[in-house]
Design an enzyme around this catalytic site. Structure first.
Site, short mmCIF file in Angstrom:
data_model
loop_
_atom_site.label_atom_id
_atom_site.label_comp_id
_atom_site.label_asym_id
_atom_site.label_seq_id
_atom_site.Cartn_x
_atom_site.Cartn_y
_atom_site.Cartn_z
N GLU A 60 0.81 3.92 1.80
CA GLU A 60 1.27 4.41 3.11
C GLU A 60 2.48 3.59 3.58
O GLU A 60 3.45 4.14 4.12
CB GLU A 60 0.13 4.30 4.15
N HIS B 85 0.83 -1.20 0.00
CA HIS B 85 0.00 0.00 0.00
C HIS B 85 0.87 1.26 0.00
O HIS B 85 2.02 1.25 0.44
CB HIS B 85 -0.93 -0.01 1.21
N CYS C 204 -2.24 -0.55 7.21
CA CYS C 204 -1.43 0.68 7.16
C CYS C 204 -1.55 1.45 8.47
O CYS C 204 -0.58 2.09 8.91
CB CYS C 204 -1.84 1.55 5.98
N CYS D 7 -6.01 1.88 5.42
CA CYS D 7 -6.62 0.62 5.87
C CYS D 7 -6.04 0.22 7.23
O CYS D 7 -5.09 0.85 7.71
CB CYS D 7 -6.35 -0.46 4.83
O1 LIG Z 1 -4.87 2.17 2.61
C1 LIG Z 1 -4.80 1.76 1.43
C2 LIG Z 1 -5.79 0.96 0.86
C3 LIG Z 1 -5.62 0.46 -0.40
N1 LIG Z 1 -4.51 0.76 -1.11
C4 LIG Z 1 -4.34 0.21 -2.44
C5 LIG Z 1 -4.28 -1.28 -2.52
C6 LIG Z 1 -4.85 -1.59 -3.87
O2 LIG Z 1 -3.81 -1.51 -4.84
C7 LIG Z 1 -5.85 -0.48 -4.07
C8 LIG Z 1 -7.25 -0.84 -3.69
O3 LIG Z 1 -7.79 -1.57 -4.72
P1 LIG Z 1 -9.38 -1.74 -4.85
O4 LIG Z 1 -9.53 -2.48 -6.16
O5 LIG Z 1 -10.03 -0.39 -4.87
O6 LIG Z 1 -9.81 -2.57 -3.66
O7 LIG Z 1 -5.45 0.58 -3.22
C9 LIG Z 1 -3.55 1.58 -0.58
O8 LIG Z 1 -2.52 1.86 -1.23
N2 LIG Z 1 -3.72 2.06 0.67
ZN LIG Z 2 -3.29 0.06 3.56
#
Ligand SMILES: O=c1ccn([C@H]2C[C@H](O)[C@@H](COP(=O)(O)O)O2)c(=O)[nH]1
Ligand SMILES: [Zn+2]
EC number: 3.5.4.12
Length: 186
Positions: free
Chosen positions: A100, A98, A127, A124
């Site tokens: 972060e 991710h 993170c 999330c």
């Molecule tokens: O905190 C976050 C949450 C998600 N991400 C990234 C991880 C994935 O590459 C996408 C999410 O994909 P979806 O198809 O929209 O579920 O975003 C992040 O970097 N940081």
């Molecule tokens: Zn995350």
């Protein structure tokens, strides 16, 4: 547009301080940091969601930048970018780092204690744990589009317990345009 017929000095008076000539329409710090996060997101290969993050020290120095991508050394042509395959191993979630996490791992200082993280998406829960453990004290996020997901509720629960503040980004600007062409010679 109305400045087009003005000469350089008149433009200064219009966009700046009439006493000193200093520009007034420069980027605010917050706009600058969020713009760096959003620009970084454009490096992501994820077709569904591009996320960027920018970590800033108390003295307003950028100390880490990241976007969502595959781990170092793992070819992003070989790992999956899809998300609806029956087998977990064929979906991106098992592999993607991710934004972060990458911003923290990319830090160019000894640590990121007391820093602020500007991020395109509310972090999330995974993170959130990294953010807390790294010593970051503040989160400024652009989108809270996943606010009803369990992962985000867990993040907020942890941030609240750990005394980490979070707020949604606000700006007077709706866009920042970056021109990659040479300015026309005057
Ligand atoms: O905190 C976050 C949450 C998600 N991400 C990234 C991880 C994935 O590459 C996408 C999410 O994909 P979806 O198809 O929209 O579920 O975003 C992040 O970097 N940081
Ligand atoms: Zn995350």
């Amino acid at each position: 547009m109305e400045n087009l017929s003005l000469n350089n000095e008149e433009v200064l008076f219009n966009n700046g301080n009439s006493q000193t000539g200093k520009r007034n329409d420069y980027l605010e710090w917050e706009d600058y940091f969020m713009a760096v996060a959003i620009l970084s997101a454009q490096r992501s290969k994820d077709p569904a969601k591009q996320v960027g993050a920018c970590i800033v020290s108390e003295d307003k120095k950028i100390v880490g930048i990241g976007y969502n991508g595959m781990p170092n050394g793992c070819s992003d042509d070989e790992l999956p970018w899809v998300k609806n395959q029956a087998d977990e191993l064929d979906n991106k979630f098992a592999y993607v780092c991710h934004a972060e996490m990458n911003a923290i791992m990319n830090k160019n200082t000894y640590d990121v204690k007391d820093c602020t993280i500007y991020t395109a998406l509310f972090p999330c829960n995974e993170c959130a744990k990294l953010i807390i453990q790294s010593g970051i004290r503040q989160i400024v996020y652009l989108s809270d589009e996943n606010k009803n997901k369990k992962s985000i509720l867990a993040s907020k629960r942890m941030f609240n317990l750990a005394g980490i503040s979070y707020r949604q980004f606000e700006s007077k600007r709706s866009e920042i345009v970056i021109n990659l062409r040479q300015p026309e010679a005057h």
